[in-house]
Design a protein around this motif. Sequence first.
Motif, mmCIF file in Angstrom:
data_model
loop_
_atom_site.group_PDB
_atom_site.id
_atom_site.type_symbol
_atom_site.label_atom_id
_atom_site.label_comp_id
_atom_site.label_asym_id
_atom_site.label_seq_id
_atom_site.Cartn_x
_atom_site.Cartn_y
_atom_site.Cartn_z
ATOM 1 N N TRP A 19 0.669 -1.155 -0.018
ATOM 2 C CA TRP A 19 0.089 0.002 -0.144
ATOM 3 C C TRP A 19 0.821 1.293 0.086
ATOM 4 O O TRP A 19 0.436 2.156 -0.753
ATOM 5 N N ILE A 20 1.877 1.248 0.821
ATOM 6 C CA ILE A 20 2.741 2.501 0.863
ATOM 7 C C ILE A 20 3.462 2.692 -0.315
ATOM 8 O O ILE A 20 3.358 3.740 -0.892
ATOM 9 N N VAL A 21 4.056 1.760 -0.978
ATOM 10 C CA VAL A 21 4.710 1.934 -2.219
ATOM 11 C C VAL A 21 3.878 2.265 -3.456
ATOM 12 O O VAL A 21 4.323 2.955 -4.065
ATOM 13 N N TRP A 22 2.808 1.626 -3.574
ATOM 14 C CA TRP A 22 2.092 1.730 -4.813
ATOM 15 C C TRP A 22 1.154 2.991 -4.633
ATOM 16 O O TRP A 22 1.010 3.661 -5.569
ATOM 17 N N THR A 23 0.498 3.502 -3.555
ATOM 18 C CA THR A 23 0.010 4.713 -3.571
ATOM 19 C C THR A 23 0.986 5.988 -3.815
ATOM 20 O O THR A 23 0.772 6.845 -4.317
ATOM 21 N N THR A 24 2.207 5.728 -3.199
ATOM 22 C CA THR A 24 3.236 6.755 -3.612
ATOM 23 C C THR A 24 3.433 6.786 -5.095
ATOM 24 O O THR A 24 3.529 7.766 -5.480
ATOM 25 N N PHE A 25 3.738 5.645 -5.531
ATOM 26 C CA PHE A 25 3.817 5.621 -7.028
ATOM 27 C C PHE A 25 2.795 6.399 -7.779
ATOM 28 O O PHE A 25 3.109 7.045 -8.819
ATOM 29 N N LYS A 27 0.562 8.712 -6.878
ATOM 30 C CA LYS A 27 0.705 9.962 -6.589
ATOM 31 C C LYS A 27 1.697 10.470 -7.415
ATOM 32 O O LYS A 27 1.588 11.575 -8.140
ATOM 33 N N ASN A 28 2.910 9.916 -7.358
ATOM 34 C CA ASN A 28 3.940 10.647 -8.370
ATOM 35 C C ASN A 28 3.683 10.263 -9.885
ATOM 36 O O ASN A 28 4.230 11.397 -10.529
ATOM 37 N N LYS A 31 1.682 13.271 -10.730
ATOM 38 C CA LYS A 31 2.293 14.665 -10.597
ATOM 39 C C LYS A 31 3.053 14.828 -11.613
ATOM 40 O O LYS A 31 3.882 15.913 -11.942
ATOM 41 N N THR A 61 -1.444 -3.451 -5.704
ATOM 42 C CA THR A 61 -2.202 -3.133 -4.390
ATOM 43 C C THR A 61 -3.206 -4.278 -4.144
ATOM 44 O O THR A 61 -3.220 -4.507 -3.151
#
Length: 101
Positions: A19-25, A27-28, A31, A61
């Motif tokens: 969850w941490i890795v793929w939600t950050t991905f 978001k990036n 952007k 995810t």
Amino acid sequence: MKLSRPVSWFLAAFGVWSWIVWTTFVKNLWKDTSGLAFHHGDHGSPTAYFWIHLTLAVVSTVLGTAIGVLGIRGLRALRREPSPEAHTGHEPAPEFELRQP
């Protein structure tokens, strides 16, 4: 099938990590203004790169969530079973006894 405590913790941690890795991905990816994810970087029309990587993130995810759920279920099952220290030493009486003739 029973999972050991370390394996259950690993699977649960993998779910959280996913969850941490793929939600950050994602978001990036959203952007991104370099033109890879969106034509001309203006969020107007997504590129194939965007759709492929969004699909990758969603599938990863979902799989990470399923793996994490297995870990949590393993931990819950381990918590429900009695510990060896709690064993009183009294065995239940057998329902019947086999007698030799």
